[in-house]
Write a protein that holds these residues in place. Structure first.
Motif, PDB file in Angstrom:
ATOM      1  N   ALA A  84       0.831  -1.208   0.000  1.00  0.00           N
ATOM      2  CA  ALA A  84       0.000   0.000   0.000  1.00  0.00           C
ATOM      3  C   ALA A  84       0.865   1.258   0.000  1.00  0.00           C
ATOM      4  CB  ALA A  84      -0.932  -0.002   1.206  1.00  0.00           C
ATOM      5  N   LEU A  85       1.940   1.249   0.777  1.00  0.00           N
ATOM      6  CA  LEU A  85       2.845   2.404   0.790  1.00  0.00           C
ATOM      7  C   LEU A  85       3.511   2.599  -0.569  1.00  0.00           C
ATOM      8  CD1 LEU A  85       4.522   2.044   4.294  1.00  0.00           C
ATOM      9  CD2 LEU A  85       2.833   3.740   3.572  1.00  0.00           C
ATOM     10  N   PHE A  91       2.241   1.697  -3.415  1.00  0.00           N
ATOM     11  CA  PHE A  91       1.204   2.155  -4.332  1.00  0.00           C
ATOM     12  C   PHE A  91       0.951   3.651  -4.158  1.00  0.00           C
ATOM     13  CE2 PHE A  91      -3.062   2.719  -5.968  1.00  0.00           C
ATOM     14  CZ  PHE A  91      -3.004   1.997  -7.146  1.00  0.00           C
ATOM     15  N   VAL A  92       0.877   4.097  -2.916  1.00  0.00           N
ATOM     16  CA  VAL A  92       0.662   5.526  -2.649  1.00  0.00           C
ATOM     17  C   VAL A  92       1.846   6.343  -3.151  1.00  0.00           C
ATOM     18  CG1 VAL A  92       0.474   7.223  -0.789  1.00  0.00           C
ATOM     19  CG2 VAL A  92      -0.933   5.175  -0.748  1.00  0.00           C
ATOM     20  N   LEU A  93       3.055   5.844  -2.953  1.00  0.00           N
ATOM     21  CA  LEU A  93       4.243   6.541  -3.437  1.00  0.00           C
ATOM     22  C   LEU A  93       4.221   6.668  -4.961  1.00  0.00           C
ATOM     23  CD1 LEU A  93       7.015   7.715  -2.567  1.00  0.00           C
ATOM     24  CD2 LEU A  93       7.946   5.459  -3.037  1.00  0.00           C
ATOM     25  N   LEU A  99       1.536   6.579  -6.862  1.00  0.00           N
ATOM     26  CA  LEU A  99       0.421   7.456  -7.223  1.00  0.00           C
ATOM     27  C   LEU A  99       0.791   8.925  -7.032  1.00  0.00           C
ATOM     28  CD1 LEU A  99      -2.410   6.869  -8.245  1.00  0.00           C
ATOM     29  CD2 LEU A  99      -3.214   7.039  -5.906  1.00  0.00           C
ATOM     30  N   ILE A 100       1.476   9.229  -5.950  1.00  0.00           N
ATOM     31  CA  ILE A 100       1.933  10.603  -5.723  1.00  0.00           C
ATOM     32  C   ILE A 100       2.934  11.005  -6.803  1.00  0.00           C
ATOM     33  CG2 ILE A 100       3.298  12.059  -4.171  1.00  0.00           C
ATOM     34  CD1 ILE A 100       1.952  10.577  -1.846  1.00  0.00           C
ATOM     35  N   LYS A 140       2.414  14.242  -9.254  1.00  0.00           N
ATOM     36  CA  LYS A 140       3.263  15.410  -9.014  1.00  0.00           C
ATOM     37  C   LYS A 140       4.314  15.668 -10.087  1.00  0.00           C
ATOM     38  CE  LYS A 140       1.837  16.708  -4.912  1.00  0.00           C
ATOM     39  NZ  LYS A 140       1.385  18.037  -4.596  1.00  0.00           N
ATOM     40  N   SER A 194       7.288   5.985 -11.797  1.00  0.00           N
ATOM     41  CA  SER A 194       6.155   5.928 -10.871  1.00  0.00           C
ATOM     42  C   SER A 194       5.171   4.829 -11.255  1.00  0.00           C
ATOM     43  CB  SER A 194       5.448   7.279 -10.831  1.00  0.00           C
ATOM     44  OG  SER A 194       6.314   8.269 -10.338  1.00  0.00           O
ATOM     45  N   LEU A 238       3.952   1.479  -9.091  1.00  0.00           N
ATOM     46  CA  LEU A 238       2.573   1.008  -8.945  1.00  0.00           C
ATOM     47  C   LEU A 238       2.458  -0.477  -9.291  1.00  0.00           C
ATOM     48  CD1 LEU A 238       0.503   3.906 -10.547  1.00  0.00           C
ATOM     49  CD2 LEU A 238       0.540   3.249  -8.158  1.00  0.00           C
ATOM     50  N   ALA A 272       4.038  -2.625  -6.637  1.00  0.00           N
ATOM     51  CA  ALA A 272       3.192  -2.721  -5.444  1.00  0.00           C
ATOM     52  C   ALA A 272       2.148  -3.817  -5.626  1.00  0.00           C
ATOM     53  CB  ALA A 272       2.517  -1.385  -5.170  1.00  0.00           C
TER      54      ALA A 272
END
Length: 100
Positions: free
Chosen positions: A12-13, A15-17, A19-20, A24, A34, A38, A41
Motif C-alpha cells: 500500500a505504501l 502504491f501511494v508513493l 500514485l503521488i 506530481k 512511478s 505502482l 506494489a
C-alpha cells in the motif's frame, strides 16, 4: 515474524508513493518510474497473498505483470527517445505540440 499484513502495508505504501509520483511529476521518465512502482506494489501484494494461501496463482499473475511492465517500458522509452529527438524536451508540457 512477518505476517501478511506487513506485506500488504508495504504494498500500500508503494502504491501511494507511485500514485503521488504520477500526480506530481512533469518529467516523462519519472512518470514511467512511478508507474513501475505502482505495478511492483501490485506484484508484492499478489505474491504475499499467494504465499499466505499456498496458491501459486498470485505468483503467476505477478510474473505476467512483470512481462507486461517490461514491454511497456521498452515501447514507452522508444517513443520517449523519438519525442526527445523531435522536441528536445521530455517534459509533459511539451506534449501539447503533438499534433504538429
Amino acid at each position: 515474524m512477518i505476517t501478511l499484513s506487513h506485506y500488504l502495508v508495504v504494498a500500500a505504501l508503494m502504491f501511494v508513493l507511485g500514485l503521488i509520483g504520477i500526480m506530481k511529476r512533469n518529467n516523462l521518465i519519472m512518470l514511467f518510474f512511478s508507474s513501475e512502482i505502482l505495478l511492483n506494489a501490485a506484484n508484492v501484494a499478489l505474491a504475499a497473498i499467494s504465499k499466505f494461501y499456498n496458491d501459486i496463482t498470485g505468483q503467476i499473475f505477478a510474473l505476467f505483470i512483470v512481462a507486461v511492465a517490461a514491454s511497456e517500458v521498452a515501447v514507452g522509452l522508444g517513443l520517449l527517445i523519438l519525442w526527445y529527438k523531435k522536441t528536445g524536451s521530455i517534459e509533459l508540457s511539451s506534449m501539447n505540440n503533438m499534433r504538429d
